[in-house]
Design an enzyme around this catalytic site. Sequence first.
Site, PDB file in Angstrom:
ATOM      1  CG  ASP A 217      -1.876  -1.164   1.091  1.00 51.12           C
ATOM      2  OD1 ASP A 217      -1.689  -1.946   0.517  1.00 51.12           O
ATOM      3  OD2 ASP A 217      -2.955  -0.729   1.860  1.00 51.12           O
TER       4      ASP A 217
ATOM      5  CE  LYS B  71      -5.396   1.935   2.524  1.00 54.83           C
ATOM      6  NZ  LYS B  71      -4.320   1.111   3.132  1.00 54.83           N
TER       7      LYS B  71
ATOM      8  CE  LYS C 143      -6.966  -1.275   2.776  1.00 48.05           C
ATOM      9  NZ  LYS C 143      -5.787  -1.868   2.764  1.00 48.05           N
TER      10      LYS C 143
END
Lengths: 298, 287
Positions: A135, A198, A234
Amino acid sequence: MKPDFSLITPIDKVGVEERVARLNTRSIKKESKLFAMRLAMQMIDLTTLEGMDTPGKVQQLCNKALRPYSGPHEIPQVAAVCVYPPFVRIAKKALGSSGINVASVATAFHSGHATMAEKLAEVKYCVDEGADEVDMVISRGEFLRGNYNFTFDEVAAIKEACGKAHLKVILETGELNTLENVRRASDISMAAGADFIKTSTGKVSPAATQPVTLVMLEAIRDFYLKTGTKIGMKPAGGIRDTKTALKYLVMVKETLGADWLDPNMFRFGASALANDLIMQIIKQETGVYQSGDYFSKD
Amino acid sequence: MQNRVTILKTYKIYIGGKFERSESGRYYPLTDKSGKQVANICLSSRKDFRNAVVAARNAFGGWSTRTAYNRSQILYRMAEMMEGRATQFVDELMMEGDSKKAAENQVYEAIDRLVYYAGWCDKYHQVFGSVNPVASSHFNFSVPEPMGVVSVIAPEERTLIGLITAIAPVIASGNTCVVLASEKNPLSSLTFTEILDTSDLPGGVVNILTGKNDELLGQFSTHMDVNGIAYHGKDAKSITSIQQNAALNVRRVKLYNDTKAEANQVENPYRIMDFTEIKTTWHPIGD
């Protein structure tokens, strides 16, 4: 071929909010609700990203991922455990062959202020330690300055460094100010090779919101229609209860279709959500409202 | 001002320190003794109850850790606020069918009972706590502590004094509660929510719902996050079902049927002890 990111895709803010409000009126009951709750459980990236994390805490989180509940009800496993780079090896070992992925945040989480060399080294470290997913955070400073090519190159370089690991790109929408910027950051990240986009790090308020998520989902849809590539989504931060999680799933289904109702295509970055889901699943199965006293604290 | 149309009040339920309508959107008509409709009363649903339990659970930490002295002040403040609105309570009790005299007596008795329990907030520990003799080198002591969230089914008769008698001892020790007000005569309980709202009581400590007894009793007694149940009444079927449901997690059930009892029978600190747990601590000491 790099598109011209200085062009704006206009976003109708009022329209987005109305659409979200309308989707929120959908009512999901009985078997569909149970299905959605089990699915949401499988989509969770169980996360601990605190300065006070210790190997013991990470070990405990992994135990929770493996056995979220001990009792007569069947609760599915979560998708992944998300930790800081130094804990990747510990998590990897703890999760073993369970099929639960290890995700690690990288690139100077959560500010994103570091040199490119440092970021690449950090990503390489995570991958070498065994992280299945990385991430990254984008450099919001450069992005807000209008330096869109910087963002593109940054994501592309990190993607290359990831190798086989899946790359999730954190836009930190709480710092992007407008929905147009969210859309643009999504487009840039996807064009540069992100596997997932995300919303947030969870360290900035507001974290994930429904309007922002809808804009990102629409960006994913448009990208898919144009290129045929399916990008994952996400939302992270602030999704604490089942009710909210189900609202997100409705948005996904209505915007992207059933293909995205899959832990490989949609994730929740959350920690408190798991307990509430377990409680609500048991409530649904027994008909009796549950108490936090009977479930693990974190 | 002869042709003035009087404004009828909309009564709402009280959850987490907020006046809310029932999530279900359902109502039932309330009539006075002549059969004339005086108000619409919320018909609360299980979701209202669930929300109320969440509010009560959230309020428990703050309320139970306030100093006992401060809880006492707040209960006393509630009595003060009732005093100022005594005439409104009297009117409402007369609407239920009380004579003026009986209504007045009930209101003053209710205020006095609140003051009585206000006094006990910072005293019951001393009376019921103890230092225990033990054979090892430990300082061993026991203190009563509040249990958590208590669901209260308020009595159907003498509703104001009944409500106070049901609530005051429960919250005096630091518990929070969700109350099902009288189904037939909910008016004074609903007016009491305005006392709660204006007397420094933190939101969520007392939540008051209105609705059908037989619809909500199951919810009040099965919710796993409720630690104790206080039932005021004498319906044998309800009592059996509450006791069976409470067995789910071995919850404490207390049954009361004494709304008409004299003050000296109802006003005692054992009522506070009904919803406390004794905690005993072994504290190591040197020789």
